[in-house]
Design an enzyme around this catalytic site. Structure first.
Site, PDB file in Angstrom:
ATOM      1  N   GLN A  81       9.888  19.594 -33.018  1.00  0.00           N
ATOM      2  CA  GLN A  81       9.745  18.424 -33.367  1.00  0.00           C
ATOM      3  C   GLN A  81       8.377  17.999 -34.100  1.00  0.00           C
ATOM      4  OE1 GLN A  81      11.560  15.334 -30.745  1.00  0.00           O
ATOM      5  NE2 GLN A  81      13.174  16.386 -30.639  1.00  0.00           N
ATOM      6  N   HIS A 143       9.223  14.363 -29.213  1.00  0.00           N
ATOM      7  CA  HIS A 143       8.970  12.733 -28.834  1.00  0.00           C
ATOM      8  C   HIS A 143       7.611  12.202 -29.542  1.00  0.00           C
ATOM      9  CE1 HIS A 143      12.731  12.097 -26.086  1.00  0.00           C
ATOM     10  NE2 HIS A 143      13.050  12.815 -27.442  1.00  0.00           N
ATOM     11  N   TYR A 247      10.084  -3.194 -23.610  1.00  0.00           N
ATOM     12  CA  TYR A 247      11.357  -2.975 -24.295  1.00  0.00           C
ATOM     13  C   TYR A 247      12.276  -2.029 -23.150  1.00  0.00           C
ATOM     14  CZ  TYR A 247       9.952  -5.634 -28.056  1.00  0.00           C
ATOM     15  OH  TYR A 247       9.435  -6.830 -28.686  1.00  0.00           O
TER      16      TYR A 247
END
Length: 366
Positions: A81, A143, A247
């Protein structure tokens, strides 16, 4: 901090609705791009596109791709990624020529997300400077977050990831893993950031408790900052970001681990901000925009989320500040969509995430 009444209203009134008719056509605007990641529109009608493999490309107004990549990029860590990610123009680009880039920096054993800026002069990057490198450096290649948006005061927010194997660090305010950070355009820290006065906290933090935030958009008309992030198996989230809020990841989530194990027994907890909506099973949201063009009047003010796993774009209807349903668009392409942008010509632009990626233009069918 409990979630706001507005967020409760947005979440409670969400209803999923199907797409009833195809009122658009999809044109191939450019092709031959290698795993493109982000597109930005230049004032002269051209575009910039990043390729994850570490190239910045210029696309001419007629859709042709300049065969020579833009010179002046730094070395980029490319693996899985990791690679070159976002490209965003300064709010005053026409005057100062600054553009901002995000990319993975380091090696497989020690890397993280980096933000830099440079001036685009004669199709080359000049005055390149590193503004921010997320800490700590970690191993692996997953990530990174990497999306950038500018707020009303022209400060910027940068999304980050939890590094995959360090998810508990998303709750640790001393580092940048699993956070959204806010910076001035020169990389300095705004003194009204929510954790500036908290001893030991990373002063750049704007919000925390995130997994891998790959979509962010500031709605200047309504002063709202939206983001979305990847869950594990399920639990992808759309959030309304407010300064200092937590969150929840990984303390509260609708997702489960890839092994099938439960990440948390909780989907909400006091003091944690719940999502406006979640996608379970995962759609893998990869980019977020808000449509403000004239070609599709019915789309005005709606959010559009590109997806990788679902190979679609989710249109999320927003009416009077509340979510009012969603539609699944562009599944007929059968391709992973990495970026979605509302273009200055009123069209919607899509980047397909393939070794032979394309830039697509969505216009009315008639």
């Amino acid at each position: 901090m409990l979630r706001s009444t507005r967020a409760l209203m947005l979440c409670a009134l969400f209803v999923s609705t199907p797409l009833l008719a195809l009122d658009y056509r999809i044109e191939t605007f450019s092709e031959g791009l290698e795993n493109p990641w982000a597109v930005a529109f230049l004032p002269d009608g051209r575009m910039l596109v990043t390729e994850r493999v570490g190239r910045l490309r210029i696309i001419e107004a007629d859709g042709s791709v300049d065969p020579e990549p833009v010179a002046g990029l730094p070395e980029v860590f490319v693996a899985a990624q990791a690679g070159l990610m976002d490209v965003v123009l300064d709010p005053e680009y026409s005057d100062n020529r600054w553009l901002y880039l995000t990319y993975a920096h380091g090696s497989l054993e020690a890397n993280n997300t980096r933000l830099a800026r440079a001036r685009l002069v004669d199709d080359e990057l000049h005055d390149f400077e590193v503004l921010f490198t997320a800490q700590p450096l970690k191993a692996g290649a997953a990530h990174y977050g990497g999306r950038v948006a500018f707020l009303a005061d022209k400060s910027l927010v940068l999304t980050l990831g939890d590094g995959f194997d360090w998810r508990e660090q998303a709750q640790n305010p001393t580092n940048h893993l699993g956070k959204i950070v806010r910076l001035n355009r020169d990389g300095s820290v705004p003194q009204d950031n929510p954790l500036v006065a908290q001893e030991g906290a990373a002063p750049e933090i704007y919000s925390l408790g995130h997994r891998n935030v790959q979509g962010i958009f500031f709605d200047a008309e309504h002063d709202r900052l939206y983001s979305h992030e990847h869950g594990p198996r399920g639990g992808d989230e759309l959030n309304l970001i407010e300064a200092g809020n937590n969150y929840g990841w990984p303390l509260a989530t609708f997702g489960i681990d890839y092994t099938g194990a439960r990440v948390s027994p909780y989907t909400e907890l006091p003091g944690l901000t719940s999502p406006l909506l979640h996608w379970t099973p995962s759609v893998a949201p990869s980019s977020l925009t808000l449509y403000r063009g004239a070609l599709f009047p019915d789309w005005q003010g709606d959010l559009f989320a590109a997806t990788l796993a679902e190979r679609s774009v989710r249109r999320i209807r927003v009416r009077d500040g509340m979510l009012a349903g969603e539609e699944i668009l562009f599944e007929e392409l059968g391709e992973r969509i990495r970026d979605v942008r509302s273009g200055p010509d009123g069209a919607l632009y899509l980047l397909t995430d393939n070794p032979q990626g394309r830039l697509l233009r969505v216009v009315p069918s008639e």
